[in-house]
Scaffold this motif. Structure first.
Motif, mmCIF file in Angstrom:
data_model
loop_
_atom_site.group_PDB
_atom_site.id
_atom_site.type_symbol
_atom_site.label_atom_id
_atom_site.label_comp_id
_atom_site.label_asym_id
_atom_site.label_seq_id
_atom_site.Cartn_x
_atom_site.Cartn_y
_atom_site.Cartn_z
ATOM 1 N N VAL A 103 0.877 -1.170 0.000
ATOM 2 C CA VAL A 103 0.000 0.000 0.000
ATOM 3 C C VAL A 103 0.916 1.222 0.000
ATOM 4 O O VAL A 103 1.739 1.386 0.897
ATOM 5 C CB VAL A 103 -0.926 0.017 1.238
ATOM 6 C CG1 VAL A 103 -1.734 1.308 1.283
ATOM 7 C CG2 VAL A 103 -1.840 -1.197 1.238
ATOM 8 N N GLU A 157 1.475 7.250 0.478
ATOM 9 C CA GLU A 157 0.531 8.361 0.316
ATOM 10 C C GLU A 157 -0.920 7.879 0.470
ATOM 11 O O GLU A 157 -1.799 8.650 0.810
ATOM 12 C CB GLU A 157 0.731 9.086 -1.017
ATOM 13 C CG GLU A 157 0.481 8.238 -2.252
ATOM 14 C CD GLU A 157 1.667 7.395 -2.708
ATOM 15 O OE1 GLU A 157 1.541 6.754 -3.772
ATOM 16 O OE2 GLU A 157 2.708 7.367 -2.025
ATOM 17 N N LYS A 158 -1.184 6.612 0.231
ATOM 18 C CA LYS A 158 -2.521 6.038 0.392
ATOM 19 C C LYS A 158 -2.761 5.595 1.839
ATOM 20 O O LYS A 158 -3.898 5.564 2.306
ATOM 21 C CB LYS A 158 -2.683 4.849 -0.574
ATOM 22 C CG LYS A 158 -3.993 4.129 -0.499
ATOM 23 C CD LYS A 158 -5.129 4.964 -1.033
ATOM 24 C CE LYS A 158 -6.398 4.133 -1.057
ATOM 25 N NZ LYS A 158 -7.589 4.934 -0.987
ATOM 26 N N SER A 195 -4.702 8.280 4.088
ATOM 27 C CA SER A 195 -6.131 8.432 3.809
ATOM 28 C C SER A 195 -6.892 7.158 4.167
ATOM 29 O O SER A 195 -8.006 7.222 4.692
ATOM 30 C CB SER A 195 -6.363 8.816 2.350
ATOM 31 O OG SER A 195 -5.872 7.819 1.480
ATOM 32 N N LEU A 196 -6.287 5.997 3.933
ATOM 33 C CA LEU A 196 -6.928 4.743 4.291
ATOM 34 C C LEU A 196 -7.044 4.622 5.811
ATOM 35 O O LEU A 196 -8.086 4.197 6.329
ATOM 36 C CB LEU A 196 -6.147 3.564 3.708
ATOM 37 C CG LEU A 196 -6.717 2.176 3.967
ATOM 38 C CD1 LEU A 196 -8.150 2.058 3.452
ATOM 39 C CD2 LEU A 196 -5.828 1.114 3.314
ATOM 40 N N LEU A 248 -7.300 -2.929 -2.937
ATOM 41 C CA LEU A 248 -6.663 -1.684 -3.352
ATOM 42 C C LEU A 248 -5.807 -1.951 -4.580
ATOM 43 O O LEU A 248 -5.079 -2.943 -4.619
ATOM 44 C CB LEU A 248 -5.761 -1.146 -2.242
ATOM 45 C CG LEU A 248 -6.441 -0.754 -0.951
ATOM 46 C CD1 LEU A 248 -5.407 -0.391 0.092
ATOM 47 C CD2 LEU A 248 -7.377 0.417 -1.179
#
Length: 156
Positions: free
Chosen positions: A89, A92-93, A96-97, A144
């Motif tokens: 993952v 940067e994700k 937010s996740l 994802l």
């Protein structure tokens, strides 16, 4: 003297804002919390030094006041689980996740005493196990799109 106090308050304000940004992003706009804590920490520091305490001890006491009740972070715990258990993952994700999961996993968090001392108790391991299982289930149900490092995405 007043300028010194303002500088101390600003120092603690910047530190608390950076801490909240990193560990409690939902609180970065909690102005009253930030102002109250930074003023109180600066006052405690100055009063401790004035009473003859060495600066290191005074700073330690001020930090304890500044961060009281904020040591454990749902957000940070989820970010750590994501980075360790799901390294594909993208960073940067992850943030937010983690913000999304923090809301989604409220029921799990509500079953635990999430005070500053949780890291030293057995219930912390139980919390991590429960979060890991919920995270695994969530990611199975909501895959994802991630690319493996060093490989181009697979195209059909």
């Amino acid at each position: 003297m007043k300028n010194d106090h303002a500088a101390d308050t600003e120092h603690y304000r910047r530190r608390l804002e950076a801490f909240l940004q990193e560990r409690h992003p939902r609180l970065v706009h909690a102005r009253r919390l930030i102002e109250t804590r930074s003023r109180a920490a600066a006052s405690l520091y100055r009063e401790s030094v004035a009473a003859g305490e060495d600066t290191l001890r005074a700073a330690t006491r001020a930090d304890a006041l500044l961060y009281e009740g904020l040591i454990f972070s749902k957000f940070d715990t989820l970010c750590c689980l994501l980075s360790i258990d799901y390294p594909l993952v993208p960073p940067e994700k992850q943030r937010s996740l983690a913000m999304e999961l923090e809301k989604r996993f409220t029921g799990i968090f509500d079953r635990y005493n999430l005070d500053d001392g949780i890291y030293g108790r057995a219930e912390y391991r139980h919390l991590l196990a429960e979060l890991s299982a919920a995270l695994r289930l969530y990611l199975e149900q909501h895959p994802l799109p991630v690319c493996r490092r060093g490989r181009p995405p697979h195209r059909r």
